[in-house]
Design an enzyme around this catalytic site. Sequence first.
Site, PDB file in Angstrom:
ATOM      1  CE  LYS A  40       0.262  -4.634   2.945  1.00  0.00           C
ATOM      2  NZ  LYS A  40      -0.117  -6.139   2.289  1.00  0.00           N
ATOM      3  CE1 TYR A  97      -3.194  -2.760   5.808  1.00  0.00           C
ATOM      4  CE2 TYR A  97      -3.187  -0.619   4.985  1.00  0.00           C
ATOM      5  CZ  TYR A  97      -3.206  -1.796   4.847  1.00  0.00           C
ATOM      6  OH  TYR A  97      -3.240  -2.009   3.346  1.00  0.00           O
ATOM      7  CB  THR A 113      -0.903  -0.049   1.235  1.00  0.00           C
ATOM      8  OG1 THR A 113      -1.311   1.170   1.501  1.00  0.00           O
ATOM      9  CG2 THR A 113      -0.045  -0.335   2.430  1.00  0.00           C
ATOM     10  CG  ASP A 114      -1.092   4.993  -0.941  1.00  0.00           C
ATOM     11  OD1 ASP A 114      -1.698   4.511  -0.310  1.00  0.00           O
ATOM     12  OD2 ASP A 114      -1.826   5.817  -1.431  1.00  0.00           O
ATOM     13  CD  GLU A 115      -3.527   3.292   4.338  1.00  0.00           C
ATOM     14  OE1 GLU A 115      -3.384   3.306   5.187  1.00  0.00           O
ATOM     15  OE2 GLU A 115      -4.569   2.974   3.454  1.00  0.00           O
TER      16      GLU A 115
HETATM   17  P1  NAD Z   1      -9.371  -7.496   2.039  1.00  0.00           P
HETATM   18  O1  NAD Z   1      -9.380  -7.189   3.564  1.00  0.00           O
HETATM   19  O2  NAD Z   1     -10.785  -7.357   1.259  1.00  0.00           O
HETATM   20  O3  NAD Z   1      -8.912  -9.237   2.037  1.00  0.00           O
HETATM   21  C1  NAD Z   1      -7.846  -9.574   2.698  1.00  0.00           C
HETATM   22  C2  NAD Z   1      -8.123 -11.300   2.310  1.00  0.00           C
HETATM   23  O4  NAD Z   1      -6.971 -11.837   3.130  1.00  0.00           O
HETATM   24  C3  NAD Z   1      -9.304 -11.776   2.997  1.00  0.00           C
HETATM   25  O5  NAD Z   1      -9.859 -12.695   1.970  1.00  0.00           O
HETATM   26  C4  NAD Z   1      -8.920 -12.484   3.905  1.00  0.00           C
HETATM   27  O6  NAD Z   1      -9.585 -13.675   4.226  1.00  0.00           O
HETATM   28  C5  NAD Z   1      -7.426 -12.865   3.896  1.00  0.00           C
HETATM   29  N1  NAD Z   1      -6.706 -13.213   5.079  1.00  0.00           N
HETATM   30  C6  NAD Z   1      -6.530 -12.383   6.061  1.00  0.00           C
HETATM   31  N2  NAD Z   1      -5.528 -12.827   6.921  1.00  0.00           N
HETATM   32  C7  NAD Z   1      -5.180 -13.945   6.428  1.00  0.00           C
HETATM   33  C8  NAD Z   1      -4.283 -14.800   6.873  1.00  0.00           C
HETATM   34  N3  NAD Z   1      -3.896 -14.856   8.119  1.00  0.00           N
HETATM   35  N4  NAD Z   1      -4.111 -16.156   6.256  1.00  0.00           N
HETATM   36  C9  NAD Z   1      -4.736 -16.106   4.995  1.00  0.00           C
HETATM   37  N5  NAD Z   1      -5.676 -15.465   4.310  1.00  0.00           N
HETATM   38  C10 NAD Z   1      -5.758 -14.214   5.053  1.00  0.00           C
HETATM   39  O7  NAD Z   1      -8.298  -6.811   1.639  1.00  0.00           O
HETATM   40  P2  NAD Z   1      -8.061  -6.040   0.163  1.00  0.00           P
HETATM   41  O8  NAD Z   1      -8.382  -4.661   0.336  1.00  0.00           O
HETATM   42  O9  NAD Z   1      -8.506  -6.863  -0.886  1.00  0.00           O
HETATM   43  O10 NAD Z   1      -6.241  -5.809   0.267  1.00  0.00           O
HETATM   44  C11 NAD Z   1      -5.807  -6.809  -0.186  1.00  0.00           C
HETATM   45  C12 NAD Z   1      -4.234  -6.485  -0.447  1.00  0.00           C
HETATM   46  O11 NAD Z   1      -3.785  -5.415  -1.007  1.00  0.00           O
HETATM   47  C13 NAD Z   1      -3.610  -6.231   1.000  1.00  0.00           C
HETATM   48  O12 NAD Z   1      -2.520  -6.778   1.390  1.00  0.00           O
HETATM   49  C14 NAD Z   1      -3.563  -4.832   1.297  1.00  0.00           C
HETATM   50  O13 NAD Z   1      -2.705  -4.398   2.181  1.00  0.00           O
HETATM   51  C15 NAD Z   1      -3.314  -4.520  -0.140  1.00  0.00           C
HETATM   52  N6  NAD Z   1      -3.773  -3.120  -0.423  1.00  0.00           N
HETATM   53  C16 NAD Z   1      -5.150  -2.586  -0.379  1.00  0.00           C
HETATM   54  C17 NAD Z   1      -5.629  -1.523  -0.791  1.00  0.00           C
HETATM   55  C18 NAD Z   1      -7.048  -0.998  -0.552  1.00  0.00           C
HETATM   56  O14 NAD Z   1      -7.461   0.015  -1.070  1.00  0.00           O
HETATM   57  N7  NAD Z   1      -7.954  -2.064  -0.267  1.00  0.00           N
HETATM   58  C19 NAD Z   1      -4.650  -0.611  -1.401  1.00  0.00           C
HETATM   59  C20 NAD Z   1      -3.536  -0.910  -1.654  1.00  0.00           C
HETATM   60  C21 NAD Z   1      -2.877  -2.237  -1.148  1.00  0.00           C
HETATM   61  P1  TYD Z   2     -10.672   3.979   4.303  1.00  0.00           P
HETATM   62  O1  TYD Z   2     -11.765   3.537   3.314  1.00  0.00           O
HETATM   63  O2  TYD Z   2     -10.896   3.294   5.657  1.00  0.00           O
HETATM   64  O3  TYD Z   2      -9.434   3.532   3.772  1.00  0.00           O
HETATM   65  P2  TYD Z   2      -7.916   4.142   4.407  1.00  0.00           P
HETATM   66  O4  TYD Z   2      -7.904   4.625   5.854  1.00  0.00           O
HETATM   67  O5  TYD Z   2      -6.992   2.855   4.352  1.00  0.00           O
HETATM   68  O6  TYD Z   2      -7.398   5.401   3.514  1.00  0.00           O
HETATM   69  O7  TYD Z   2     -10.855   5.498   4.628  1.00  0.00           O
HETATM   70  C1  TYD Z   2     -10.737   6.518   3.457  1.00  0.00           C
HETATM   71  C2  TYD Z   2     -10.994   7.804   3.951  1.00  0.00           C
HETATM   72  O8  TYD Z   2     -12.196   7.909   4.739  1.00  0.00           O
HETATM   73  C3  TYD Z   2      -9.933   7.893   5.293  1.00  0.00           C
HETATM   74  O9  TYD Z   2      -9.264   9.384   5.231  1.00  0.00           O
HETATM   75  C4  TYD Z   2     -11.026   7.756   6.594  1.00  0.00           C
HETATM   76  C5  TYD Z   2     -12.191   8.200   5.931  1.00  0.00           C
HETATM   77  N1  TYD Z   2     -13.295   7.563   6.587  1.00  0.00           N
HETATM   78  C6  TYD Z   2     -14.440   8.343   6.983  1.00  0.00           C
HETATM   79  O10 TYD Z   2     -14.494   9.756   6.944  1.00  0.00           O
HETATM   80  N2  TYD Z   2     -15.516   7.820   7.459  1.00  0.00           N
HETATM   81  C7  TYD Z   2     -15.647   6.338   7.494  1.00  0.00           C
HETATM   82  O11 TYD Z   2     -16.561   5.775   7.998  1.00  0.00           O
HETATM   83  C8  TYD Z   2     -14.650   5.560   7.186  1.00  0.00           C
HETATM   84  C9  TYD Z   2     -14.582   4.190   7.135  1.00  0.00           C
HETATM   85  C10 TYD Z   2     -13.303   6.179   6.689  1.00  0.00           C
END
Ligand code: NAD
Ligand code: TYD
Length: 350
Positions: free
Chosen positions: A160, A156, A131-133
């Site tokens: 990461k 989180y 992630t970019d975070e």
């Molecule tokens: P998500 O929470 O929707 O899915 C995560 C999946 O991992 C789930 O299916 C869960 O069951 C599985 N999982 C969790 N712990 C596990 C374990 N211990 N063993 C096996 N499986 C496990 O997450 P997402 O949003 O799809 O993100 C997927 C990846 O992409 C993550 O690594 C996240 O850090 C990264 N990512 C997410 C975003 C975003 O905006 N969602 C952006 C950049 C990177």
């Molecule tokens: P989120 O979707 O949780 O992603 P991330 O924290 O990983 O960026 O949140 C996106 C943005 O929205 C973040 O600045 C937090 C804000 N947010 C709200 O304002 N209200 C909400 O209920 C949630 C879940 C997030």
Amino acid sequence: MQKTILITGGAGFIGSHVVRRFVRNHPGYRIVNLDKLTYAGNLENLTDIENEPNYSFVKGDIADQEFINELFSRHSFDGVIHLAAESHVDRSISGPMEFITANIIGTVNLLNAFKEQAGNNEGKLFYHISTDEVYGSLGSEGLFTEETSYDPGSPYSASKAGSDHMVRAWHHTYGIPVVISNCSNNYGPNQFPEKLIPLAINNILNSKPVPVYGKGENVRDWLYVEDHAAAIDLVFHRGLTGETYNVGGNNEWRNLDLVKLLCKIMDRQLDRKPGTSAKLITFVKDRAGHDMRYAIDNSKITSALGWKPSVSFEEGLDRTVRWYLENEKWLEGVLSGDYRDYYHKQYTER
Ligand code: NAD
Ligand code: TYD
């Protein structure tokens, strides 16, 4: 020769789009989806491809070293695309240990098993999705590049960042072939309704308050999930070993502006009087340590690999809202835990 690719976290939001893409677009690969099926993982996301001959599912925990070693002793994986993680910042604030275990220990278990698996690692790849975070928070100016120093602010993002460091250390020390990509906020179908966009959609649908943290001034850089899956496909096939690629859509939005836009789209799609949904916007206590702004400089992946986002934000949000409105059963299934109970029964623990 047929290749076997392990995709971890394939039942989750991004993972399910990646699994579908690889199963459909690469019939020469055998795709093994490994997922623990936490609250965020749901095989209902993959019913359209579950019977494809090049797809199989394994239920298991990446933090379980013995299980991971045993899995890698049964298969020799040509590639690992590692997405499994705990992914929600708010949950990491209330319960960080789960994040350390899954995101750091889990990643190290996979790296070790990959390092030890049979055969040499030539032509193989361990691809870590991040992630970019990890770069921390920006002020009003600037963008994250691949050279930006790590400065994670939440449990989180720290977990990461830790996992990214482990991946690079295993490359540097043991020479295993790795690649990493760091992506901005994703949105689209199948995202668990705890993240901002699906949570807001679900609340508006049910005429419940839409919580906006603080003043709603924080900025995120949004990317449609299928554009991320396309970037992952490209990096996996064309990315250079040892490199990092930032992925983002040049699409920055203040949270409040984004929620207002969503309200408009919801009013339109639900045939509600304009302004109805916006009345639900409610300012709530800010998130602890809330990062102000994330924004990606995507010039490396665009120039080196020719990737570019293909879905505009208006189009992507419109599609996303439509998907949630057409899939209310999915929302009920994930929120009630019904899907979770069902799929856990189908796949017994080892
Ligand atoms: P998500 O929470 O929707 O899915 C995560 C999946 O991992 C789930 O299916 C869960 O069951 C599985 N999982 C969790 N712990 C596990 C374990 N211990 N063993 C096996 N499986 C496990 O997450 P997402 O949003 O799809 O993100 C997927 C990846 O992409 C993550 O690594 C996240 O850090 C990264 N990512 C997410 C975003 C975003 O905006 N969602 C952006 C950049 C990177
Ligand atoms: P989120 O979707 O949780 O992603 P991330 O924290 O990983 O960026 O949140 C996106 C943005 O929205 C973040 O600045 C937090 C804000 N947010 C709200 O304002 N209200 C909400 O209920 C949630 C879940 C997030």
